[in-house]
Design a protein around this motif. Structure first.
Motif, PDB file in Angstrom:
ATOM      1  N   ASN A   2     -92.009  12.501 -66.763  1.00  0.00           N
ATOM      2  CA  ASN A   2     -91.032  11.988 -65.814  1.00  0.00           C
ATOM      3  C   ASN A   2     -89.719  12.737 -65.959  1.00  0.00           C
ATOM      4  O   ASN A   2     -89.322  13.091 -67.069  1.00  0.00           O
ATOM      5  CB  ASN A   2     -90.783  10.499 -66.037  1.00  0.00           C
ATOM      6  CG  ASN A   2     -91.970   9.654 -65.619  1.00  0.00           C
ATOM      7  OD1 ASN A   2     -92.910  10.145 -65.006  1.00  0.00           O
ATOM      8  ND2 ASN A   2     -91.927   8.393 -65.960  1.00  0.00           N
ATOM      9  N   GLU A  60     -93.227  18.248 -52.874  1.00  0.00           N
ATOM     10  CA  GLU A  60     -94.579  17.964 -53.378  1.00  0.00           C
ATOM     11  C   GLU A  60     -94.605  18.094 -54.901  1.00  0.00           C
ATOM     12  O   GLU A  60     -95.278  17.316 -55.588  1.00  0.00           O
ATOM     13  CB  GLU A  60     -95.604  18.893 -52.730  1.00  0.00           C
ATOM     14  CG  GLU A  60     -95.906  18.564 -51.292  1.00  0.00           C
ATOM     15  CD  GLU A  60     -96.639  17.238 -51.094  1.00  0.00           C
ATOM     16  OE1 GLU A  60     -97.186  16.667 -52.064  1.00  0.00           O
ATOM     17  OE2 GLU A  60     -96.658  16.772 -49.942  1.00  0.00           O
ATOM     18  N   VAL A  61     -93.884  19.054 -55.448  1.00  0.00           N
ATOM     19  CA  VAL A  61     -93.794  19.197 -56.906  1.00  0.00           C
ATOM     20  C   VAL A  61     -92.987  18.038 -57.491  1.00  0.00           C
ATOM     21  O   VAL A  61     -93.392  17.423 -58.482  1.00  0.00           O
ATOM     22  CB  VAL A  61     -93.181  20.558 -57.294  1.00  0.00           C
ATOM     23  CG1 VAL A  61     -92.861  20.612 -58.786  1.00  0.00           C
ATOM     24  CG2 VAL A  61     -94.119  21.690 -56.907  1.00  0.00           C
ATOM     25  N   CYS A  62     -91.859  17.722 -56.875  1.00  0.00           N
ATOM     26  CA  CYS A  62     -91.009  16.624 -57.368  1.00  0.00           C
ATOM     27  C   CYS A  62     -91.779  15.312 -57.454  1.00  0.00           C
ATOM     28  O   CYS A  62     -91.600  14.533 -58.396  1.00  0.00           O
ATOM     29  CB  CYS A  62     -89.801  16.423 -56.452  1.00  0.00           C
ATOM     30  SG  CYS A  62     -88.563  17.713 -56.532  1.00  0.00           S
ATOM     31  N   LYS A  63     -92.637  15.077 -56.475  1.00  0.00           N
ATOM     32  CA  LYS A  63     -93.405  13.831 -56.393  1.00  0.00           C
ATOM     33  C   LYS A  63     -94.188  13.564 -57.684  1.00  0.00           C
ATOM     34  O   LYS A  63     -94.312  12.425 -58.111  1.00  0.00           O
ATOM     35  CB  LYS A  63     -94.348  13.925 -55.190  1.00  0.00           C
ATOM     36  CG  LYS A  63     -94.811  12.617 -54.656  1.00  0.00           C
ATOM     37  CD  LYS A  63     -95.419  12.740 -53.268  1.00  0.00           C
ATOM     38  CE  LYS A  63     -96.668  13.569 -53.230  1.00  0.00           C
ATOM     39  NZ  LYS A  63     -97.404  13.446 -51.951  1.00  0.00           N
ATOM     40  N   GLN A  64     -94.671  14.619 -58.315  1.00  0.00           N
ATOM     41  CA  GLN A  64     -95.458  14.487 -59.550  1.00  0.00           C
ATOM     42  C   GLN A  64     -94.660  13.846 -60.684  1.00  0.00           C
ATOM     43  O   GLN A  64     -95.232  13.245 -61.583  1.00  0.00           O
ATOM     44  CB  GLN A  64     -95.917  15.853 -60.047  1.00  0.00           C
ATOM     45  CG  GLN A  64     -96.728  16.664 -59.098  1.00  0.00           C
ATOM     46  CD  GLN A  64     -96.923  18.060 -59.664  1.00  0.00           C
ATOM     47  OE1 GLN A  64     -97.302  18.217 -60.816  1.00  0.00           O
ATOM     48  NE2 GLN A  64     -96.657  19.066 -58.847  1.00  0.00           N
ATOM     49  N   TYR A  65     -93.340  14.012 -60.655  1.00  0.00           N
ATOM     50  CA  TYR A  65     -92.497  13.597 -61.776  1.00  0.00           C
ATOM     51  C   TYR A  65     -91.890  12.211 -61.617  1.00  0.00           C
ATOM     52  O   TYR A  65     -91.148  11.769 -62.478  1.00  0.00           O
ATOM     53  CB  TYR A  65     -91.390  14.631 -61.997  1.00  0.00           C
ATOM     54  CG  TYR A  65     -91.943  16.006 -62.287  1.00  0.00           C
ATOM     55  CD1 TYR A  65     -92.743  16.227 -63.397  1.00  0.00           C
ATOM     56  CD2 TYR A  65     -91.679  17.075 -61.445  1.00  0.00           C
ATOM     57  CE1 TYR A  65     -93.266  17.480 -63.660  1.00  0.00           C
ATOM     58  CE2 TYR A  65     -92.196  18.335 -61.699  1.00  0.00           C
ATOM     59  CZ  TYR A  65     -92.989  18.527 -62.801  1.00  0.00           C
ATOM     60  OH  TYR A  65     -93.499  19.767 -63.059  1.00  0.00           O
ATOM     61  N   LYS A  66     -92.177  11.562 -60.502  1.00  0.00           N
ATOM     62  CA  LYS A  66     -91.669  10.212 -60.250  1.00  0.00           C
ATOM     63  C   LYS A  66     -90.165  10.099 -60.527  1.00  0.00           C
ATOM     64  O   LYS A  66     -89.720   9.255 -61.310  1.00  0.00           O
ATOM     65  CB  LYS A  66     -92.450   9.193 -61.080  1.00  0.00           C
ATOM     66  CG  LYS A  66     -93.927   9.173 -60.757  1.00  0.00           C
ATOM     67  CD  LYS A  66     -94.688   8.238 -61.676  1.00  0.00           C
ATOM     68  CE  LYS A  66     -96.152   8.201 -61.382  1.00  0.00           C
ATOM     69  NZ  LYS A  66     -96.876   9.435 -61.448  1.00  0.00           N
TER      70      LYS A  66
END
Length: 150
Positions: A2, A60-66
């Motif tokens: 995160n 889309e990359v940011c989404k992975q990190y919540k």
């Protein structure tokens, strides 16, 4: 993993309009402890499509990190104004502009709108070619993508 706060710079460009194009982003989190860069190429596209693609790819990359907060810095008034203002009326008007023309790049706007609804984003416009280091880096990555075709 995160990352509570993420700052992103994006850019897109085109050799000719339309023509071969590139997109790029620079992502930083945890006060610069985490960094990610990415770029890509399209053989036949427009500048505006590449500006949109850069932001979509970054989110889309940011989404992975919540993340709890994302700051998107774009040098594209088209992207900034489109997502923060114009899109509301486009949706009400059935994806038509004020002049009743179909919205260009609708598929990218639909994708960006969905990400904007899902993520906590602050939208900033930055002046291009003004010495902002991460914006200049994005510009360099875009030029490399266009020149190398990758």
């Amino acid at each position: 993993m995160n990352h509570a706060e993420i700052e992103v710079y994006t850019d897109g460009g085109c050799l000719g309009n339309p023509g071969p194009g590139g997109w790029a982003f620079v992502l930083r989190a945890d006060n610069g402890k985490f960094e990610k860069e990415a770029s890509g190429f399209e053989a036949a596209t427009t500048n505006n499509r590449m500006e949109l693609r850069a932001v979509i790819e970054a989110l889309e990359v940011c989404k992975q990190y919540k993340p709890k907060h994302i700051v998107i810095n774009t040098d594209s008034q088209y992207v900034k104004n489109g997502i923060t203002s114009w899109i509301k009326k486009w949706k009400i008007n059935g994806w038509r502009t004020a002049s009743k023309s179909p919205v260009k790049n609708k598929e990218y706007w639909v994708a960006l709108d969905a990400l904007n609804e899902q993520l906590p984003i602050q939208w900033n416009w930055v002046k291009g070619h003004a010495g902002v280091a991460d914006n200049e880096r994005c510009d360099q990555l875009v030029r490399q993508a266009m020149e190398n075709g990758a």
